[in-house]
Scaffold this motif. Structure first.
Motif, PDB file in Angstrom:
ATOM      1  N   ARG A  59       0.836  -1.207  -0.075  1.00  0.00           N
ATOM      2  CA  ARG A  59       0.001  -0.030  -0.015  1.00  0.00           C
ATOM      3  C   ARG A  59       0.785   1.281   0.032  1.00  0.00           C
ATOM      4  O   ARG A  59       0.275   2.459   0.104  1.00  0.00           O
ATOM      5  CB  ARG A  59      -0.883   0.081   1.185  1.00  0.00           C
ATOM      6  CG  ARG A  59      -1.770  -1.339   1.367  1.00  0.00           C
ATOM      7  CD  ARG A  59      -2.723  -0.973   2.572  1.00  0.00           C
ATOM      8  NE  ARG A  59      -2.964  -2.349   3.182  1.00  0.00           N
ATOM      9  CZ  ARG A  59      -3.215  -2.302   4.372  1.00  0.00           C
ATOM     10  NH1 ARG A  59      -3.323  -1.462   5.389  1.00  0.00           N
ATOM     11  NH2 ARG A  59      -3.439  -3.650   4.813  1.00  0.00           N
ATOM     12  N   LEU A  61       3.524   4.118  -1.627  1.00  0.00           N
ATOM     13  CA  LEU A  61       3.845   4.832  -3.098  1.00  0.00           C
ATOM     14  C   LEU A  61       5.016   4.398  -3.478  1.00  0.00           C
ATOM     15  O   LEU A  61       6.149   4.274  -2.848  1.00  0.00           O
ATOM     16  CB  LEU A  61       3.940   6.356  -2.842  1.00  0.00           C
ATOM     17  CG  LEU A  61       2.332   6.788  -2.535  1.00  0.00           C
ATOM     18  CD1 LEU A  61       2.513   8.270  -1.925  1.00  0.00           C
ATOM     19  CD2 LEU A  61       1.590   6.963  -3.819  1.00  0.00           C
ATOM     20  N   VAL A  62       4.806   3.973  -4.732  1.00  0.00           N
ATOM     21  CA  VAL A  62       6.206   3.530  -5.641  1.00  0.00           C
ATOM     22  C   VAL A  62       6.862   4.892  -6.328  1.00  0.00           C
ATOM     23  O   VAL A  62       5.889   5.624  -6.675  1.00  0.00           O
ATOM     24  CB  VAL A  62       5.958   2.469  -6.555  1.00  0.00           C
ATOM     25  CG1 VAL A  62       5.614   1.139  -5.773  1.00  0.00           C
ATOM     26  CG2 VAL A  62       4.778   2.688  -7.572  1.00  0.00           C
ATOM     27  N   ALA A  72       7.868   3.312  -0.528  1.00  0.00           N
ATOM     28  CA  ALA A  72       7.811   3.820   0.623  1.00  0.00           C
ATOM     29  C   ALA A  72       6.871   3.364   1.460  1.00  0.00           C
ATOM     30  O   ALA A  72       5.596   3.419   1.163  1.00  0.00           O
ATOM     31  CB  ALA A  72       7.699   5.512   0.526  1.00  0.00           C
ATOM     32  N   PRO A  74       3.969   2.776   3.773  1.00  0.00           N
ATOM     33  CA  PRO A  74       2.858   3.790   4.280  1.00  0.00           C
ATOM     34  C   PRO A  74       2.798   4.300   5.881  1.00  0.00           C
ATOM     35  O   PRO A  74       2.115   5.368   6.053  1.00  0.00           O
ATOM     36  CB  PRO A  74       1.420   3.088   3.924  1.00  0.00           C
ATOM     37  CG  PRO A  74       1.856   1.943   3.955  1.00  0.00           C
ATOM     38  CD  PRO A  74       3.353   1.580   3.475  1.00  0.00           C
ATOM     39  N   LYS A  77       7.139   5.708   6.315  1.00  0.00           N
ATOM     40  CA  LYS A  77       7.925   6.255   5.077  1.00  0.00           C
ATOM     41  C   LYS A  77       9.266   5.826   4.785  1.00  0.00           C
ATOM     42  O   LYS A  77      10.242   6.555   4.085  1.00  0.00           O
ATOM     43  CB  LYS A  77       7.829   7.561   5.079  1.00  0.00           C
ATOM     44  CG  LYS A  77       6.585   8.257   5.400  1.00  0.00           C
ATOM     45  CD  LYS A  77       5.428   8.262   4.442  1.00  0.00           C
ATOM     46  CE  LYS A  77       4.345   8.474   5.208  1.00  0.00           C
ATOM     47  NZ  LYS A  77       2.728   8.358   4.558  1.00  0.00           N
ATOM     48  N   HIS A  79      12.069   3.756   2.860  1.00  0.00           N
ATOM     49  CA  HIS A  79      12.059   3.177   1.634  1.00  0.00           C
ATOM     50  C   HIS A  79      12.876   1.898   1.295  1.00  0.00           C
ATOM     51  O   HIS A  79      13.746   1.443   1.742  1.00  0.00           O
ATOM     52  CB  HIS A  79      12.586   4.236   0.601  1.00  0.00           C
ATOM     53  CG  HIS A  79      12.121   5.617   0.495  1.00  0.00           C
ATOM     54  ND1 HIS A  79      12.273   6.498   1.401  1.00  0.00           N
ATOM     55  CD2 HIS A  79      11.150   6.047  -0.125  1.00  0.00           C
ATOM     56  CE1 HIS A  79      11.576   7.442   1.162  1.00  0.00           C
ATOM     57  NE2 HIS A  79      10.931   7.230   0.211  1.00  0.00           N
TER      58      HIS A  79
ATOM     59  N   ASP B 542       7.162   9.319  -3.290  1.00  0.00           N
ATOM     60  CA  ASP B 542       6.121   9.541  -2.024  1.00  0.00           C
ATOM     61  C   ASP B 542       6.257  10.796  -1.674  1.00  0.00           C
ATOM     62  O   ASP B 542       5.255  11.312  -0.830  1.00  0.00           O
ATOM     63  CB  ASP B 542       6.480   8.664  -1.014  1.00  0.00           C
ATOM     64  CG  ASP B 542       7.915   8.632  -0.375  1.00  0.00           C
ATOM     65  OD1 ASP B 542       8.832   8.635  -0.953  1.00  0.00           O
ATOM     66  OD2 ASP B 542       7.788   9.145   0.876  1.00  0.00           O
ATOM     67  N   LEU B 568      -1.502   7.995  -7.214  1.00  0.00           N
ATOM     68  CA  LEU B 568      -0.490   9.037  -6.536  1.00  0.00           C
ATOM     69  C   LEU B 568      -0.926   9.243  -4.987  1.00  0.00           C
ATOM     70  O   LEU B 568      -0.378  10.024  -4.259  1.00  0.00           O
ATOM     71  CB  LEU B 568      -0.998  10.441  -7.348  1.00  0.00           C
ATOM     72  CG  LEU B 568      -1.004  10.412  -8.898  1.00  0.00           C
ATOM     73  CD1 LEU B 568      -1.370  11.523  -9.410  1.00  0.00           C
ATOM     74  CD2 LEU B 568       0.521  10.097  -9.205  1.00  0.00           C
ATOM     75  N   GLN B 569      -1.998   8.656  -4.465  1.00  0.00           N
ATOM     76  CA  GLN B 569      -2.667   9.076  -3.054  1.00  0.00           C
ATOM     77  C   GLN B 569      -1.691   8.215  -2.298  1.00  0.00           C
ATOM     78  O   GLN B 569      -1.674   6.872  -2.414  1.00  0.00           O
ATOM     79  CB  GLN B 569      -4.003   8.725  -3.158  1.00  0.00           C
ATOM     80  CG  GLN B 569      -4.767   9.073  -4.128  1.00  0.00           C
ATOM     81  CD  GLN B 569      -4.961  10.640  -4.275  1.00  0.00           C
ATOM     82  OE1 GLN B 569      -4.486  11.496  -3.090  1.00  0.00           O
ATOM     83  NE2 GLN B 569      -5.556  11.366  -5.196  1.00  0.00           N
ATOM     84  N   ASP B 570      -1.490   8.924  -1.101  1.00  0.00           N
ATOM     85  CA  ASP B 570      -0.745   8.053   0.165  1.00  0.00           C
ATOM     86  C   ASP B 570      -1.979   6.948   0.524  1.00  0.00           C
ATOM     87  O   ASP B 570      -3.208   6.970   0.202  1.00  0.00           O
ATOM     88  CB  ASP B 570      -0.924   9.260   1.172  1.00  0.00           C
ATOM     89  CG  ASP B 570       0.332   9.577   1.714  1.00  0.00           C
ATOM     90  OD1 ASP B 570       1.267   8.861   1.546  1.00  0.00           O
ATOM     91  OD2 ASP B 570       0.679  10.692   1.994  1.00  0.00           O
ATOM     92  N   SER B 571      -1.435   5.973   1.268  1.00  0.00           N
ATOM     93  CA  SER B 571      -2.456   5.039   1.897  1.00  0.00           C
ATOM     94  C   SER B 571      -3.719   5.495   2.346  1.00  0.00           C
ATOM     95  O   SER B 571      -4.671   5.045   1.981  1.00  0.00           O
ATOM     96  CB  SER B 571      -1.749   3.985   2.601  1.00  0.00           C
ATOM     97  OG  SER B 571      -2.502   3.119   3.084  1.00  0.00           O
ATOM     98  N   TYR B 574      -5.904   6.710  -0.511  1.00  0.00           N
ATOM     99  CA  TYR B 574      -6.116   5.794  -1.371  1.00  0.00           C
ATOM    100  C   TYR B 574      -7.326   4.933  -0.569  1.00  0.00           C
ATOM    101  O   TYR B 574      -8.271   4.447  -1.478  1.00  0.00           O
ATOM    102  CB  TYR B 574      -4.984   4.856  -1.528  1.00  0.00           C
ATOM    103  CG  TYR B 574      -5.098   3.622  -2.665  1.00  0.00           C
ATOM    104  CD1 TYR B 574      -4.587   4.116  -4.042  1.00  0.00           C
ATOM    105  CD2 TYR B 574      -5.532   2.464  -2.304  1.00  0.00           C
ATOM    106  CE1 TYR B 574      -4.853   3.047  -4.840  1.00  0.00           C
ATOM    107  CE2 TYR B 574      -5.612   1.494  -3.179  1.00  0.00           C
ATOM    108  CZ  TYR B 574      -5.392   1.730  -4.592  1.00  0.00           C
ATOM    109  OH  TYR B 574      -5.335   0.905  -5.434  1.00  0.00           O
TER     110      TYR B 574
END
Lengths: 112, 867
Positions: A59, A61-62, A72, A74, A77, A79, B542, B568-571, B574
């Motif tokens: 979940r 962000l790539v 990263a 969630p 953060k 990596h 991120d 593009l959204q943070d968890s 999302y």
């Protein structure tokens, strides 16, 4: 081991992963984060974030940091390199990376 | 005065500090004002071994910022103004005694006696007793509702009186008198200033400057009466008091504040046979020593070469000199101080430099006056025309920094010095001083004695923002007047070192968030791929992905999980919930204004019960439901939506809640319907994506039960309308919101909030709350007012239109998500299994669930990692 000898498991269809995101697959009781990046590149690493113990890395962000393709977490953060599973901020929190391949529209992961 | 019944102790002996042996130097400081505290800070920095420091403060509070006292009426609290706290004394080991007035010094035995009868021994004594307000000997000056303007208690008394008054008079039109007039105006009083001299600020400005200043002040609704000498104050006919002037005229008012100058608190010196100056003040030499070699005096109580200094900067310099002396630097001396000042009085810039009145023999002046724009500028140059001696600036003081440095450093004047103060024309540009021309020794910040060299060193050591420079050098941290010049020096030094001010969002975009916002808006960019292709590189990350998503939402307001936007959204965005430490989410339905029906509350409770969620009431007056697994989220929302709820956007960098008190509907003190307004505002701005979360508060009266002044946007009802406060914050770094406009009607209030929010959304950095954004705005609150109320950038209409677009395109994201099968199918723990995530384990505590700790989880389930 040659690729054909790896224990491949079909986890989902390519269309089930929104490009630029990940999903979590359950393979032999292991939580595997499978990512689909632009240009139909796929990556798989452990889904469990060692820092929190939560099953969440799919979940994250790539993106890229320098030449590395990363996700990263969630939660905090931190990596992870999608090719190696290395945690960039704290190497002791690195995870495993797994081979992935696409066959037709199936996404396969090899967990051994 | 009552003396507390407490036995006199011969000599106080207290346990040595931090386990040290008997100190070899006991220092007593009398007075804990700005200068007294600066002395303590300077002393602490020097880390002297074996000293015991005790400070006696007469007031009930520790040192606070008297320079910014008038901000008390603009919403700052005593805590905001505080300069010291217990932490300082804990860290330094210094001791403080408040409400402890020194009444006698025994110079032979070297002791100080307090009013309570305690006697304390010293080796070195520092007098920092400050000054007291001079009250002219006018008959009736001790009537009730007559005040002075010096301490926070004075201000509280003025505030209380202001509530019972319609009008107020300040006696004294000097610098402090005008500050005080602003305070009265902020209290909503009809305000008058009565000045004995023929002009305002007689010390700092000349007649022409005084005339412009007067008309500017009068334009702000303050009545000015010059050349008036008050003979008597007696009962008024139409108001509480009548001031009778020497020419027989009179003025009636409900409240009077004396601000006719200050006098040094030198009584301890006088009573103990220390030398005082001919005009008062404790006489000191260049080392700040009094006529007793073990007693120093610093600040407003001291007279150096018969001169007293009513500004904070010279006092700070004296504090430094004494601290250095005590640290063994016998060469540290006070060499006088520049009395130049720059200030903003009720939004009017006034500055005075050096020989402002042109008293130097043979000097000549250049003057520029614009009576339309009400700007006056004068420079005084030496007889040979080569050096600048002084200046007066009224209405616009942009050149202050340049002119001050030219004066102080004796920099050669350009051939046509008049261009220094003439408005920049087409033909000829303004001769810039160029900070390069300054020597390293040039003092840039006089309050904290920071030189150009100090700033350059800080830049070389890595400080590359004004905030960092302030933090490490203290330049600009006291009165702030030098900030533009500090910024110039910093930028010039960075350029010299080949550094660039890097405010780039991340490695993928060489732009600040503000620049990116502009590029997206003007280029009508709606997708990240497009943005990356046109302005960035790499895959994104991120940092830039959620930033771009937020800007897209602020500009175009499409569904945040639509197609590519979802990636593009943070968890949190999302899954439209707040991720918790175990990977579950919390769900917050919107309850606008904190209002909820019994049925609504029951429905929320039933959902929580059905899904076994942990329930907690939030600080924002709603209910948070914790412990939902991703696959449960759409089911939970469906039930909440059916009960009439919408997404509360608790997960987004967006409007959270509008907290309200119950207001005039129920409360016997309420003056307006705060809940009604809160509901309306929450419904207007819900869904607005911003650089960070935004919280509102609406209070129905000045009791402020909604704590609106601790919010990004705070609104307080008054008898005359709504007062709007902006840029407050609780949390890690609390900041009181500042009053930006008063007595607004609802339409005017909403218009101003529209402008404010959209301006913030456009210009703030990523994850910058309004409070830090405000701190970083050059020009501060006045600049904000210029842009938002005065429309100085001409964008007010655009900001309103943009906000209206966001309001008109609102949708409940939960509703859209549950009704779109493609979105809905993303809500699952595993792509290849329907089973829930077995790693999520709860235990019960106080009747509800909580996430299991690692050891509890190991017991509850086999760990798939170790299995």
């Amino acid at each position: 081991m040659a690729p054909e000898n790896l224990p491949w498991t079909v986890v989902c269809k390519t269309a089930e992963i929104l490009p630029g995101t990940g999903v979590c697959a359950l393979v032999d009781g292991r939580h595997i984060a499978v990512f689909r990046l632009a240009g139909e590149r796929y990556h798989a690493i452990d889904n469990i974030d060692p820092r929190s113990g939560a099953s969440v890395l799919a979940r994250g962000l790539v993106g890229s940091l320098g030449e590395r393709v990363v996700v990263a977490s969630p939660l905090y953060k931190n990596h992870f390199d999608l090719n190696t599973g290395a945690c960039l901020e704290a190497p002791e929190h690195s995870v495993r990376a797994y081979p992935v391949q696409v066959s037709g529209d199936d996404v396969l992961v090899a967990v051994s | 005065m009552q003396i507390p019944a407490r036995p006199a102790i011969e000599v106080m002996r207290e346990a040595p500090v931090r386990g040290r042996a008997e100190p070899n130097m006991k220092i007593i400081v009398i007075g804990h004002g700005m200068v007294g505290h600066k002395f303590l800070e300077e002393l602490q920095q020097r880390q002297l071994a074996d000293v015991e420091v005790t400070v006696l403060g007469e007031e009930a509070r520790m040192a606070y910022d008297r320079v910014h006292l008038s901000e008390f009426f603009a919403g700052k609290s005593a805590a905001d103004l505080a300069l010291a706290d217990d932490g300082f004394f804990a860290a330094s080991g210094f001791r403080i005694r408040l409400k402890s007035r020194a009444v006698a010094i025994d110079r032979r035995r070297k002791t100080v006696t307090t009013l309570a009868g305690e006697t304390l021994a010293y080796d070195k004594l520092v007098l920092a007793t400050g000054s007291y307000p001079y009250v002219p000997a006018i008959k009736g000056n001790d009537r009730r509702h007559c005040f002075v303007y010096r301490t926070i208690e004075d201000l509280e008394a003025m505030q209380a009186s202001g509530k019972l008054s319609r009008s107020g008079v300040v006696i004294g039109g000097g610098l402090l008198g005008l500050e005080c007039a602003k305070a009265l105006r902020d209290l909503g009083l009809e305000t008058h200033v009565v000045e004995f001299a023929p002009r305002l600020m007689a010390v700092q400005v000349d007649d022409d400057g005084g005339r412009i200043l007067r008309s500017k002040i009068e334009a702000l609704g303050v009545r000015v009466h010059t050349s008036r000498s008050t003979q008597e104050i007696r009962d008024g006919a139409t108001a509480r008091h009548r001031l009778v002037f020497d020419d027989g005229f009179h003025l009636e008012t409900d409240m009077i504040v004396f601000s006719a100058g200050i006098r040094p608190r030198d009584e301890l010196a006088r009573e103990n046979a220390l030398a005082v100056g001919p005009r008062g003040g404790i006489a000191i030499d260049d080392r700040c020593l009094t006529s007793d070699p073990d007693i120093y005096a610093i600040g407003e109580c001291a007279a150096w070469r018969e001169q007293m200094f009513g500004l904070v900067a010279p006092g700070y310099e004296m504090a430094r000199v004494v601290a250095r002396q005590l640290a063994g630097e016998s060469g540290a001396t006070f060499a006088g101080a520049d009395m130049s000042t720059k200030l903003k009085l009720m939004g009017v810039d006034v500055a005075s430099i050096g020989d402002a009145q042109g008293k130097t023999p043979g000097c000549r002046s250049f003057r520029y006056a614009d009576e339309c724009k009400q700007v006056y500028k004068k420079i005084v140059v030496s007889a040979d025309g080569k050096r600048l001696l002084g200046a007066v600036l009224v209405g616009n003081a942009d050149e202050y920094g340049t002119l001050l440095q030219m004066t102080l450093n004796g920099i050669a004047l350009p051939a046509d010095p008049e261009f220094l103060v003439l408005p920049a024309g087409d033909g000829k540009g303004k001769p810039g001083l160029g900070v390069d021309a300054l020597p390293d020794s040039a003092q840039i910040c006089s309050c904290n004695n920071v030189s150009k060299g100090d700033i350059c060193q800080a830049v070389a050591a890595g400080a590359t923002s004004i905030g960092e420079i302030k933090a490490c050098t203290k330049a600009g941290a006291t009165c702030g007047g030098c900030v533009p010049l500090v910024t110039q020096v910093m930028k010039a030094e960075m350029a010299r070192l080949g550094l660039t001010v890097n405010n780039h969002l991340c490695e993928h975009f060489p732009y600040s968030r503000q620049e990116l916002f502009h590029l997206i808006r003007v280029g009508e960019i709606r997708s990240f791929d497009d943005l990356l292709a046109r302005h960035g590189k790499g895959l994104g990350c991120d940092i830039c992905k959620p930033t771009a998503a937020s800007i897209f939402a602020s500009c175009w307001n499409e569904f945040v999980l639509k197609g590519e936007l979802a990636s593009l959204q943070d968890s949190n965005d999302y899954f439209l919930g707040n991720i918790q430490k175990d990977g579950t989410y919390s769900v917050v339905p919107r309850m606008p204004g904190g209002e909820v029906t019994p049925d609504g509350l029951i429905a929320v409770g039933q959902v929580a019960k059905k899904y076994g969620l942990y329930t907690k009431v939030t600080g924002g007056q709603r209910v948070d439901l914790f412990g939902a697994r991703v696959e449960q989220l759409p089911l939970i929302w469906e039930e909440l939506i059916a009960a009439g709820f919408e997404s509360g956007h608790a997960y987004g960098k967006s409007l959270r809640t509008v907290k309200s008190c119950v207001g005039s509907t129920w409360c016997r003190y309420g003056v307006d319907d705060s809940v009604g307004l809160a509901v309306e505002l929450e419904n207007r701005y819900k869904g607005l994506r911003a650089p960070h979360k935004i919280k509102f508060g609406v209070s129905g009266c000045t009791r402020e039960c909604a704590e609106a002044q601790g919010k990004d946007i705070g609104i307080i009802a008054t008898e005359r309308g709504w007062n709007l406060y902006v840029c407050g914050n609780g949390g890690m770094k609390p900041r009181h919101a500042e009053l930006i406009a008063s007595d607004l009607d609802k339409a005017g209030l909403i218009r101003l909030i529209d402008r404010f929010l959209m301006f913030y959304v456009r210009t703030a950095d990523r994850l910058q709350r309004t409070s830090t954004w405000r701190e970083s705005l050059e020009g501060g609150l006045d600049y904000l007012k210029d842009v938002l109320i005065g429309d100085s950038l001409g964008i007010a209409g655009e900001l309103e239109a943009q906000m209206q677009h966001v309001v008109d395109t609102y949708q409940c994201e939960w509703k859209t998500a549950v009704s779109d099968p493609a979105v809905r199918q993303r809500f699952r723990s595993f792509i290849n299994s329907e089973q829930p995530d077995q790693r999520i384990v709860f235990v019960r505590e106080r009747g509800q669930i909580r996430p299991a700790r690692a050891e509890e989880r190991a017991l509850a389930a086999a760990d798939p990692l170790t299995a």
